[in-house]
Write a protein that holds these residues in place. Structure first.
Motif, mmCIF file in Angstrom:
data_model
loop_
_atom_site.group_PDB
_atom_site.id
_atom_site.type_symbol
_atom_site.label_atom_id
_atom_site.label_comp_id
_atom_site.label_asym_id
_atom_site.label_seq_id
_atom_site.Cartn_x
_atom_site.Cartn_y
_atom_site.Cartn_z
ATOM 1 N N ALA A 53 0.838 -1.205 0.000
ATOM 2 C CA ALA A 53 0.000 0.000 0.000
ATOM 3 C C ALA A 53 0.869 1.249 0.000
ATOM 4 C CB ALA A 53 -0.914 0.003 1.215
ATOM 5 N N ASP A 54 0.380 2.293 -0.666
ATOM 6 C CA ASP A 54 1.085 3.563 -0.646
ATOM 7 C C ASP A 54 0.189 4.725 -0.213
ATOM 8 O OD1 ASP A 54 -0.470 4.106 -2.918
ATOM 9 O OD2 ASP A 54 1.158 3.643 -4.281
ATOM 10 N N THR A 55 -1.068 4.431 0.063
ATOM 11 C CA THR A 55 -2.017 5.444 0.511
ATOM 12 C C THR A 55 -2.856 4.822 1.615
ATOM 13 O OG1 THR A 55 -2.086 6.326 -1.748
ATOM 14 C CG2 THR A 55 -3.824 7.048 -0.254
ATOM 15 N N PHE A 56 -3.079 5.575 2.700
ATOM 16 C CA PHE A 56 -3.731 5.026 3.887
ATOM 17 C C PHE A 56 -4.848 5.936 4.352
ATOM 18 C CE2 PHE A 56 -0.242 2.161 4.121
ATOM 19 C CZ PHE A 56 0.828 2.900 3.616
ATOM 20 N N VAL A 57 -5.959 5.331 4.762
ATOM 21 C CA VAL A 57 -7.081 6.077 5.312
ATOM 22 C C VAL A 57 -7.208 5.680 6.777
ATOM 23 C CG1 VAL A 57 -9.563 6.507 5.201
ATOM 24 C CG2 VAL A 57 -8.274 6.096 3.095
ATOM 25 N N ALA A 58 -7.183 6.671 7.649
ATOM 26 C CA ALA A 58 -7.334 6.429 9.079
ATOM 27 C C ALA A 58 -8.361 7.412 9.620
ATOM 28 C CB ALA A 58 -5.998 6.598 9.803
ATOM 29 N N GLY A 59 -9.352 6.902 10.299
ATOM 30 C CA GLY A 59 -10.394 7.752 10.865
ATOM 31 C C GLY A 59 -10.326 7.765 12.376
ATOM 32 N N SER A 60 -10.938 6.757 12.998
ATOM 33 C CA SER A 60 -11.017 6.734 14.458
ATOM 34 C C SER A 60 -9.644 6.593 15.113
ATOM 35 C CB SER A 60 -11.948 5.614 14.925
ATOM 36 O OG SER A 60 -11.475 4.360 14.482
ATOM 37 N N ALA A 61 -8.666 6.049 14.401
ATOM 38 C CA ALA A 61 -7.317 5.953 14.962
ATOM 39 C C ALA A 61 -6.758 7.343 15.253
ATOM 40 C CB ALA A 61 -6.392 5.212 14.005
ATOM 41 N N ILE A 62 -7.195 8.310 14.480
ATOM 42 C CA ILE A 62 -6.744 9.693 14.682
ATOM 43 C C ILE A 62 -7.773 10.473 15.485
ATOM 44 C CG2 ILE A 62 -6.240 11.889 13.529
ATOM 45 C CD1 ILE A 62 -5.145 10.170 11.196
ATOM 46 N N PHE A 63 -9.004 10.479 14.996
ATOM 47 C CA PHE A 63 -10.015 11.333 15.596
ATOM 48 C C PHE A 63 -10.560 10.808 16.914
ATOM 49 C CE2 PHE A 63 -9.928 12.429 11.098
ATOM 50 C CZ PHE A 63 -9.575 13.764 11.229
ATOM 51 N N GLY A 64 -10.188 9.583 17.276
ATOM 52 C CA GLY A 64 -10.555 9.035 18.579
ATOM 53 C C GLY A 64 -9.532 9.376 19.655
ATOM 54 N N GLN A 65 -8.526 10.146 19.295
ATOM 55 C CA GLN A 65 -7.452 10.516 20.223
ATOM 56 C C GLN A 65 -7.494 12.018 20.494
ATOM 57 O OE1 GLN A 65 -5.612 7.991 21.496
ATOM 58 N NE2 GLN A 65 -6.917 6.699 20.218
ATOM 59 N N ARG A 66 -6.944 12.408 21.606
ATOM 60 C CA ARG A 66 -6.909 13.837 21.948
ATOM 61 C C ARG A 66 -5.904 14.604 21.099
ATOM 62 N NH1 ARG A 66 -7.874 15.888 27.618
ATOM 63 N NH2 ARG A 66 -9.868 14.903 28.051
ATOM 64 N N ASP A 67 -4.762 13.982 20.842
ATOM 65 C CA ASP A 67 -3.676 14.669 20.151
ATOM 66 C C ASP A 67 -3.530 14.105 18.740
ATOM 67 O OD1 ASP A 67 -1.370 15.912 19.300
ATOM 68 O OD2 ASP A 67 -0.215 15.449 21.114
ATOM 69 N N LYS B 274 -2.121 15.319 16.109
ATOM 70 C CA LYS B 274 -0.774 15.487 15.566
ATOM 71 C C LYS B 274 0.154 14.370 16.033
ATOM 72 C CE LYS B 274 3.031 18.723 15.178
ATOM 73 N NZ LYS B 274 3.602 20.000 15.601
ATOM 74 N N ALA B 275 0.075 13.992 17.292
ATOM 75 C CA ALA B 275 0.948 12.935 17.818
ATOM 76 C C ALA B 275 0.680 11.599 17.136
ATOM 77 C CB ALA B 275 0.769 12.806 19.334
ATOM 78 N N VAL B 276 -0.587 11.303 16.882
ATOM 79 C CA VAL B 276 -0.943 10.046 16.217
ATOM 80 C C VAL B 276 -0.429 10.043 14.779
ATOM 81 C CG1 VAL B 276 -2.845 8.581 15.444
ATOM 82 C CG2 VAL B 276 -2.981 9.722 17.666
ATOM 83 N N ILE B 277 -0.633 11.144 14.080
ATOM 84 C CA ILE B 277 -0.178 11.241 12.692
ATOM 85 C C ILE B 277 1.343 11.146 12.626
ATOM 86 C CG2 ILE B 277 -0.051 12.757 10.668
ATOM 87 C CD1 ILE B 277 -2.873 13.779 11.581
ATOM 88 N N GLU B 278 2.023 11.819 13.544
ATOM 89 C CA GLU B 278 3.483 11.742 13.572
ATOM 90 C C GLU B 278 3.957 10.327 13.864
ATOM 91 O OE1 GLU B 278 4.713 14.783 16.325
ATOM 92 O OE2 GLU B 278 4.470 16.366 14.812
ATOM 93 N N ALA B 279 3.257 9.612 14.749
ATOM 94 C CA ALA B 279 3.622 8.223 15.049
ATOM 95 C C ALA B 279 3.457 7.349 13.807
ATOM 96 C CB ALA B 279 2.769 7.683 16.197
ATOM 97 N N MET B 280 2.395 7.582 13.045
ATOM 98 C CA MET B 280 2.194 6.832 11.804
ATOM 99 C C MET B 280 3.299 7.128 10.805
ATOM 100 S SD MET B 280 -1.874 7.030 11.155
ATOM 101 C CE MET B 280 -3.014 6.043 12.094
ATOM 102 N N ARG B 281 3.613 8.394 10.644
ATOM 103 C CA ARG B 281 4.690 8.780 9.721
ATOM 104 C C ARG B 281 6.021 8.183 10.158
ATOM 105 N NH1 ARG B 281 2.697 14.929 9.250
ATOM 106 N NH2 ARG B 281 1.147 14.602 7.630
ATOM 107 N N ASP B 282 6.286 8.213 11.458
ATOM 108 C CA ASP B 282 7.532 7.635 11.970
ATOM 109 C C ASP B 282 7.624 6.152 11.652
ATOM 110 O OD1 ASP B 282 8.226 10.122 12.965
ATOM 111 O OD2 ASP B 282 7.753 9.631 15.058
ATOM 112 N N GLU B 283 6.524 5.449 11.824
ATOM 113 C CA GLU B 283 6.505 4.015 11.504
ATOM 114 C C GLU B 283 6.777 3.786 10.023
ATOM 115 O OE1 GLU B 283 6.306 1.190 13.341
ATOM 116 O OE2 GLU B 283 6.519 2.538 15.046
ATOM 117 N N LEU B 284 6.171 4.582 9.175
ATOM 118 C CA LEU B 284 6.384 4.444 7.736
ATOM 119 C C LEU B 284 7.835 4.732 7.365
ATOM 120 C CD1 LEU B 284 3.147 6.050 6.297
ATOM 121 C CD2 LEU B 284 3.836 3.661 6.107
ATOM 122 N N CYS B 285 8.381 5.778 7.927
ATOM 123 C CA CYS B 285 9.737 6.182 7.576
ATOM 124 C C CYS B 285 10.806 5.294 8.203
ATOM 125 C CB CYS B 285 9.960 7.641 7.966
ATOM 126 S SG CYS B 285 8.972 8.774 6.959
#
Length: 142
Positions: free
Chosen positions: A72-86, A88-99
């Protein structure tokens, strides 16, 4: 089944694999969808076309790397992000895992642009783009 994909591969620019049962958010990732992602990636590669492979459902920081490794090269995440308070932190964690993985995924808010992890920090917005691109829902990470 991906059989129909062979018949239309020359007419498409995106393949969407649902990794949950469609209908509502917050479901867990269906592990067997990884095999379908691998098969779809193989078909795309054989076609020689520039086709995005998007996975929607159950995408989280703890599985996004495996999904990328499957093709996969494109990802859709809903509740994984919007179910959290922060968000930005969730998105950064996802990017860190990818990189952190052995492959360099495409991480760009603009379809067709091919920014990599090395330049993603300068290109990507700090929050997901709601409703951006094809399909419904927020696109969290590409």
């Amino acid at each position: 089944s991906l059989e129909v994909l062979e018949w239309v591969i020359d007419k498409i620019d995106l393949v969407l694999i649902m990794s949950v049962n469609p209908g509502f958010g917050g479901q867990g990732f269906i592990e067997s969808s990884l095999r379908k992602v691998e098969q779809a990636r193989a078909l795309i590669e054989r076609s020689g076309r520039d086709i995005r492979l998007e996975v929607d459902g159950g995408i989280k920081a703890d599985n996004i790397r495996r999904v990328a490794d499957a093709g996969a090269d494109t990802f859709v995440a809903g509740s994984a992000i919007f179910g959290q308070r922060d968000y930005k932190a969730v998105i950064e964690a996802m990017r860190d895992e990818l990189c952190a993985g052995s492959l360099t995924p495409t991480l760009s808010p603009v379809p067709g642009a091919r920014e990599t992890c090395a330049t993603a920090a300068a290109v990507l917005p700090p929050l997901p783009l709601a409703g951006e691109g094809r399909g419904e829902g927020p696109r969290a990470v590409r």
